[in-house]
Enzyme design. Sequence first.
Site, PDB file in Angstrom:
ATOM      1  N   SER A 108      -9.429   1.421   2.548  1.00 34.17           N
ATOM      2  CA  SER A 108      -8.527   2.028   1.731  1.00 34.17           C
ATOM      3  C   SER A 108      -7.581   1.348   1.072  1.00 34.17           C
ATOM      4  CB  SER A 108      -8.373   3.117   2.012  1.00 34.17           C
ATOM      5  OG  SER A 108      -7.610   2.629   3.240  1.00 34.17           O
ATOM      6  N   LYS A 162       1.057  -1.379   0.207  1.00 31.98           N
ATOM      7  CA  LYS A 162       0.063   0.171  -0.333  1.00 31.98           C
ATOM      8  C   LYS A 162       0.514   1.438  -0.088  1.00 31.98           C
ATOM      9  CE  LYS A 162      -3.695   1.998   2.331  1.00 31.98           C
ATOM     10  NZ  LYS A 162      -5.077   1.220   4.380  1.00 31.98           N
ATOM     11  N   ILE A 176      -7.934   0.627   9.381  1.00 32.26           N
ATOM     12  CA  ILE A 176      -8.052   0.890  10.729  1.00 32.26           C
ATOM     13  C   ILE A 176      -9.908   1.665  11.749  1.00 32.26           C
ATOM     14  CG2 ILE A 176      -8.905   3.748   9.633  1.00 32.26           C
ATOM     15  CD1 ILE A 176      -6.921   5.202  12.158  1.00 32.26           C
ATOM     16  N   ALA A 177     -10.827   1.430  10.081  1.00 34.05           N
ATOM     17  CA  ALA A 177     -11.920   1.598  10.359  1.00 34.05           C
ATOM     18  C   ALA A 177     -12.526   0.581   9.962  1.00 34.05           C
ATOM     19  CB  ALA A 177     -12.568   2.773   9.891  1.00 34.05           C
ATOM     20  N   GLY A 178     -11.883  -0.425   8.710  1.00 35.56           N
ATOM     21  CA  GLY A 178     -12.243  -1.216   7.844  1.00 35.56           C
ATOM     22  C   GLY A 178     -11.563  -1.435   6.137  1.00 35.56           C
ATOM     23  N   SER A 179     -10.187  -1.199   6.530  1.00 37.55           N
ATOM     24  CA  SER A 179      -9.679  -0.540   5.231  1.00 37.55           C
ATOM     25  C   SER A 179      -9.195  -1.940   4.521  1.00 37.55           C
ATOM     26  CB  SER A 179      -8.507   0.885   5.620  1.00 37.55           C
ATOM     27  OG  SER A 179      -8.703   1.218   5.496  1.00 37.55           O
ATOM     28  N   LEU A 233      -7.553   8.164   3.347  1.00 37.75           N
ATOM     29  CA  LEU A 233      -7.378   7.212   3.380  1.00 37.75           C
ATOM     30  C   LEU A 233      -8.386   6.725   4.591  1.00 37.75           C
ATOM     31  CD1 LEU A 233      -4.076   6.884   2.794  1.00 37.75           C
ATOM     32  CD2 LEU A 233      -3.574   4.782   3.992  1.00 37.75           C
TER      33      LEU A 233
END
Lengths: 534, 534
Positions: free
Chosen positions: B214, B138, B235-238, B188
């Site tokens: 992201s 990434k 961090i939240a589903g990336s 992101l």
Amino acid sequence: MVEVNWAELIQKKRAARDALIPEPWRLPTSITSRVSPESTASAFDLLDEAALLTDKEREITEKYDVAGLTAKIASGELSSVEVATAFCKRAAIVHQLTNSLTEIFFDKALERARWLDEYFAKEGKTIGPFHGLPITLKDMLHVKGEYSTLGYVGHLRYPAADETAVIAEILQNAGAVLYCKTNVPQTLFVCESFNNVFGRTLNPYRLCLSPGGSSAGEAAQIGLRGSIIGIGSDIAGSVRVPALCTGLYGFKPTVNRLPWAGQAVLADKGWQGVQPTLGPMAHTPQDLTLFMRTVIQAEPWRRDATALAIPWHEPAKKDKLTIGVWSQDPDFPVFPPVARCIAAAAEKLRAAGHTVKTVQAPPTLRAMKIAMRWFAIDQVNLPLKLAADGGEEPIADLDAMDPRKFLDPDFAPSLAENIAISADIHDYREDWGKIWREAGIDVLLCPASRGSAVPHGEFGPLMYTIPWNLLDVCFPSHPCYLNLLLLLLDSSQEQYHDATIVDGAPTGFQLVGWRFQDEQTLMATEVIAEALKA
Amino acid sequence: MVEVNWAELIQKKRAARDALIPEPWRLPTSITSRVSPESTASAFDLLDEAALLTDKEREITEKYDVAGLTAKIASGELSSVEVATAFCKRAAIVHQLTNSLTEIFFDKALERARWLDEYFAKEGKTIGPFHGLPITLKDMLHVKGEYSTLGYVGHLRYPAADETAVIAEILQNAGAVLYCKTNVPQTLFVCESFNNVFGRTLNPYRLCLSPGGSSAGEAAQIGLRGSIIGIGSDIAGSVRVPALCTGLYGFKPTVNRLPWAGQAVLADKGWQGVQPTLGPMAHTPQDLTLFMRTVIQAEPWRRDATALAIPWHEPAKKDKLTIGVWSQDPDFPVFPPVARCIAAAAEKLRAAGHTVKTVQAPPTLRAMKIAMRWFAIDQVNLPLKLAADGGEEPIADLDAMDPRKFLDPDFAPSLAENIAISADIHDYREDWGKIWREAGIDVLLCPASRGSAVPHGEFGPLMYTIPWNLLDVCFPSHPCYLNLLLLLLDSSQEQYHDATIVDGAPTGFQLVGWRFQDEQTLMATEVIAEALKA
């Protein structure tokens, strides 16, 4: 509002506790009259002189480590009742010599021991690795039906606990026998031993010396073998310092390796400052390992969400270690016995074939200042609020840990300050991480204090223990450390003010391992202890 | 101040990147003219039609998982150069079909592959378990000499990185070949794929669908096998959402099991909100396990203080699991394909002899509100500040994640609010901990999203992934969780607005394991994947 007569409540509490000591276990006035915080007597000598213990009771309480004692029970050579009786009796005597117990429940312990013996007789096996092992608990740990006053006058109105701490439950499931709880200083935030309910706990080596704190009662009891192993807690040195002051091994694991649930509350929910942890205190590093292994192998995370679900991993024994030595911070020079102790240890370890590397550390004052900002960010200050609830003033001993001594005059708690603290911790950790990596060390050997046991109230700020608490935070992205204390006896203590007063008290040092390397650090401690004994 | 012509810089950047694709690997206009965010074409079909890959190159890029491919190299049946060439070429083609690459360094990759082949020829052995394995990164992960723009216009003025991310170094030491970096959305902080520098990444299954984000470029590349395994961040589903949208397995480990150092910065030092982690994306759960084992066994904590020093522990395979099933939050009902997918998985697992228990979860909105307060406590908002530095407005896709949608009107960032957030997280965690314990489950099977891949810009808030990030915080005293995504193909996608548009896109679900139980959760995933394949 009803006027509360605190003095009367305190007297009732002390009387109720002492009434739980059976008449035949009470010391004569000829002995107790020589017990006071001013006395230069040794509790070891007074215990001998009292001669209340039988030879068998002395053997049970003095001869074994945890593995040895439980093996004797598991083989049937000792019964759980014999062992529980010996330790209850000795704990009662040690208490009378050091004022170290807060709660006494010998009756429940003996009932439990009888049940364990019956189980053993019927099933032909133990119920777990700690079958019949007496374990002491620092006062904060709840035991169902018992009180957790923490020495707070206001807590004398609180009901008995309706739950047992998860760690104590796990130990009970492994066969342990709980029999008493131990004294702490007011607020637990000082390495001393005084509170207004129970008074001051004394150092068995010399009563006029402090046993350290805050796990003061544990230190006195285990030090004089009223207990073979017990649980303290450490947020700034509260396991390591009392272990240092009473010649024990104490272990401050990585935060949350041990389950925290089931304690008297000392911080509001959401508390984000330095994080505390429970930790064992005992007579050998092997006992610390056995304790940690037993608790973690019980998978405490299945009972208590505070415990991290990291399985116990048995490390391979390393015959040759790389040991960093940080002998002192020049701004807080150690006293001659500590300097000698560390130098002698380094020399012996080198002679035993280990690689010993001198390490330069960042200034300790830097850690202290960050830690104190972090404590001061807590505007509730629940520990002092609880004291005020009972009409108590902060004890004088707390002066040494007054954050204002370390804060800039314009310090103000705020979100920005909280973030700045985090950033400063990050940098401090990175600096230590770099030192650690560049030296390539397994563990760091360093002072746990400028000296060791000192007269009551004179311990001062925790310059050598707090850095490691600061680094063992659960913020991500950092090196963190765990600590434990290794004992070396040093017979001549020319300490800072009056060498004769501290003569004969134990001296020791810390071994510091990388955060989450609990298993490896305990292994290294066993290896180092062996080398130093040789 | 010199006026910067951003449009020109952007054009130069894109041209420089595309010039690094060798002429023979370029697709004809007959193909590229059909590539756009509006196209309903499948990149799988276009790749077939272009027919640029030889049979051998298709075999190398399509036939193996990581273990299989590295075994072929280790046995000498495939050379590192052959493998690197095939993946560079395919990645170039996949990029032209999905706009998924940000940085291309095929030349370095081939040089490295030649060196690996020489080493292998000379030494008769591989340099490590990943000898010759191409791995995508990434864009945020630094590679020395390459750029990390993160799609920020302002970053176009930044110099190339002077370091390589610690995780990438570890993989290189294990033998990996780095060859390109992959696209991300602006900030992101959204499950989409657009930024102003590189534009929008497309879903290979249907170009008009989002690949999620992201880690969007990783998803497109690995999905169409321009890469066999790559590193995203979550961090939240990336990691999980793009894996869901492109039919992959993605793993969000417990925070700080993987080393974080050596990345483009997206948060100020001291950041205390939800914590991110890196995580692998691949085609099989076995590849995720192999990746995690290889990195952790390299002891990343010896290079990077962010990595927790928790050794890899190989869990015993459990033939029969206890699996919790949380099928949906009634306030955010899942679409029929997801419902069918979860029901079918539960049924199959039950039939395979696993214990399947229905679990009731706390409302997802509760987690979302806490998470958004936690993000909003950050007043610097570095991700948007970095955008503004290049004169960028927030992209429209970010609307879905606008904290204001979830905050009380009187929300104000403060120390008290920060402590209140901590306390709310504590309670939320305790609630999940209780559910987990009472059900006695090994893993939780639940939706990763209401649907799966949706048209660009329509993913919406991350209701089903963010709870687990919220719980995986490094505050002490809580249960926390890790997540991964398991794929089930579902051929008929009657989704929320236009079923035909999403028809044929993959559907999946999450498996959630207890925090720090990474190894056990990966083991359970392998067992579950096996049962579902049967």
